[in-house]
Design an enzyme around this catalytic site. Sequence first.
Site, short mmCIF file in Angstrom:
data_model
loop_
_atom_site.label_atom_id
_atom_site.label_comp_id
_atom_site.label_asym_id
_atom_site.label_seq_id
_atom_site.Cartn_x
_atom_site.Cartn_y
_atom_site.Cartn_z
CG ASP A 51 -1.82 1.14 1.28
OD1 ASP A 51 -1.75 2.03 0.45
OD2 ASP A 51 -2.95 0.83 2.02
CG LEU A 52 1.73 3.23 -3.58
CD1 LEU A 52 1.04 4.00 -4.92
CD2 LEU A 52 3.28 3.20 -3.94
N GLY A 72 1.09 3.59 -9.77
CA GLY A 72 0.09 3.27 -8.78
C GLY A 72 -0.54 4.36 -8.20
N GLY A 73 -1.97 4.39 -7.74
CA GLY A 73 -2.72 5.31 -7.16
C GLY A 73 -4.05 5.47 -7.57
CB SER A 75 -6.64 5.74 -12.37
OG SER A 75 -7.52 4.88 -12.24
CG ASN A 112 -6.11 14.46 -19.53
OD1 ASN A 112 -7.10 15.25 -19.53
ND2 ASN A 112 -6.03 13.18 -19.27
CE1 TYR A 136 -5.92 10.28 -11.22
CE2 TYR A 136 -6.78 12.03 -13.00
CZ TYR A 136 -6.03 10.75 -12.49
OH TYR A 136 -5.12 10.04 -13.40
CE LYS A 140 -2.31 10.75 -11.48
NZ LYS A 140 -1.38 9.63 -11.36
CB SER A 166 -2.72 5.40 -22.25
OG SER A 166 -2.22 4.56 -22.85
P1 NAI Z 1 -6.03 1.77 -12.61
O1 NAI Z 1 -7.09 2.35 -11.60
O2 NAI Z 1 -6.42 0.54 -13.57
O3 NAI Z 1 -4.34 1.51 -12.19
C1 NAI Z 1 -3.96 1.76 -10.85
C2 NAI Z 1 -3.67 1.06 -9.84
O4 NAI Z 1 -2.94 1.59 -8.64
C3 NAI Z 1 -4.58 -0.07 -9.40
O5 NAI Z 1 -4.26 -1.54 -9.91
C4 NAI Z 1 -4.73 0.18 -8.02
O6 NAI Z 1 -4.87 -1.16 -7.16
C5 NAI Z 1 -3.53 0.58 -7.64
N1 NAI Z 1 -3.38 1.33 -6.47
C6 NAI Z 1 -4.38 2.34 -6.13
N2 NAI Z 1 -4.18 2.87 -4.69
C7 NAI Z 1 -3.17 2.38 -4.31
C8 NAI Z 1 -2.47 2.28 -3.18
N3 NAI Z 1 -2.68 3.07 -2.02
N4 NAI Z 1 -1.23 1.57 -3.17
C9 NAI Z 1 -0.86 0.90 -4.01
N5 NAI Z 1 -1.41 0.68 -5.28
C10 NAI Z 1 -2.57 1.31 -5.37
O7 NAI Z 1 -5.32 2.99 -13.46
P2 NAI Z 1 -4.65 3.35 -15.16
O8 NAI Z 1 -5.61 3.46 -15.95
O9 NAI Z 1 -3.84 1.76 -15.16
O10 NAI Z 1 -3.54 4.21 -14.80
C11 NAI Z 1 -2.41 4.24 -14.31
C12 NAI Z 1 -1.75 5.55 -13.88
O11 NAI Z 1 -1.83 6.35 -15.01
C13 NAI Z 1 -2.56 5.99 -12.79
O12 NAI Z 1 -1.59 6.77 -11.96
C14 NAI Z 1 -3.37 7.18 -13.70
O13 NAI Z 1 -3.69 8.36 -12.70
C15 NAI Z 1 -2.42 7.33 -14.73
N6 NAI Z 1 -3.14 7.89 -15.97
C16 NAI Z 1 -4.02 7.01 -16.93
C17 NAI Z 1 -4.42 7.54 -18.12
C18 NAI Z 1 -5.11 6.40 -18.70
O14 NAI Z 1 -5.68 6.81 -19.80
N7 NAI Z 1 -5.10 5.16 -18.37
C19 NAI Z 1 -4.67 8.83 -18.04
C20 NAI Z 1 -3.79 9.81 -17.28
C21 NAI Z 1 -3.19 9.27 -16.06
C1 15L Z 2 -7.06 9.96 -16.39
O1 15L Z 2 -6.42 10.66 -16.03
C2 15L Z 2 -7.70 8.80 -16.31
O2 15L Z 2 -6.85 7.89 -15.15
C3 15L Z 2 -8.23 7.71 -17.40
O3 15L Z 2 -8.99 6.72 -16.64
C4 15L Z 2 -9.13 8.72 -18.20
O4 15L Z 2 -10.14 9.32 -17.64
C5 15L Z 2 -8.02 9.77 -18.78
O5 15L Z 2 -7.68 10.55 -17.74
C6 15L Z 2 -8.85 10.59 -19.64
O6 15L Z 2 -9.06 11.75 -19.45
O7 15L Z 2 -9.38 10.22 -20.57
#
Ligand code: NAI
Ligand code: 15L
Length: 267
Positions: A51-52, A72-73, A75, A112, A136, A140, A166
């Site tokens: 846990d972060l 992690g965190g 999202s 973003n 959120y 960031k 992404s």
């Molecule tokens: P996700 O929600 O699928 O993955 C985040 C992971 O962080 C989860 O597996 C969760 O269990 C873990 N997590 C949450 N709280 C935690 C804690 N306290 N300690 C340890 N682990 C913890 O999100 P996704 O889409 O994989 O995104 C990954 C990263 O990229 C995030 O930081 C997100 O903010 C960032 N991001 C993603 C975007 C996207 O389009 N997928 C866009 C912009 C940013």
């Molecule tokens: C983010 O930061 C989120 O993690 C992702 O799930 C999407 O919502 C993305 O931005 C977005 O703006 O499309």
Amino acid sequence: MSLNRALLTGAAGHLGRELRQRLAGRFPILRLSDLAEMAPAGPGEEVVRCDLSDAAAVTELCRGVDAILHFGGRSNEDDWDTILSANIVGAVNLWEAARQAGVKRIVFASSNHVIGLYRRDTRIDHRAPAAPDSRYGLSKAFGEDLAALHAYKHGIKALCIRIGSSFAEPADARQLSTWMSFADLVRMIDVGLEADYVFEIVYGVSDNSASWWDNSNAARLGYRPADSADRFSATLAGKKTEDRLTERTQGGVFASHEFDGDPDALP
Ligand code: NAI
Ligand code: 15L
């Protein structure tokens, strides 16, 4: 640069699972970590549940690590307690542990939503002042500043990638501007691990002609996206919401959610 052990946080998540596959073999050892359960370690992998928000556990997690991909965190938007614990306390713990462990570089999955309150007709680059659209997005923005503190003051290089959207494919008209393919995300991570810099912010997007962002800083650092959302424009251009504020702001629903300000005052 020669990196023996890299740490990927958020390894059980949507991007973490994708990166785990795409980065297989990239480092002698890839340490995978998440709060949630992950698949067992394969060759060249270590799996550590953590846990972060637990400082002592994060100190252990970072021991022996040369570079971190911090994904992690939380999202998405959430209540303050959740955002504070996962994204703010979690990031503070991670950078502090990285400093103690002598980590050289951190690639930070920023978002973003740091600049989500800008209007879509405002073209910005990486130097635009933050305009977070949510708790959120603000977390960031804090992560980016935390990265700057540790880069300039403690020598931990940091690339903050303001990822757009992404996913395997763009899903709507907004994502014709914000989409980043998984392959381009890996290309950007490579820039973060290899390029010569101290602290930089870039936009995590593919080569989309509808982008709102001047990403010349990423190009300067060596990022060459190979994908583009343009091939989806015929099918997605009309896929918009009915909400004017959502469609006016770069952050979309993150910006319009709970909004009770003046839409004409947006930057
Ligand atoms: P996700 O929600 O699928 O993955 C985040 C992971 O962080 C989860 O597996 C969760 O269990 C873990 N997590 C949450 N709280 C935690 C804690 N306290 N300690 C340890 N682990 C913890 O999100 P996704 O889409 O994989 O995104 C990954 C990263 O990229 C995030 O930081 C997100 O903010 C960032 N991001 C993603 C975007 C996207 O389009 N997928 C866009 C912009 C940013
Ligand atoms: C983010 O930061 C989120 O993690 C992702 O799930 C999407 O919502 C993305 O931005 C977005 O703006 O499309």
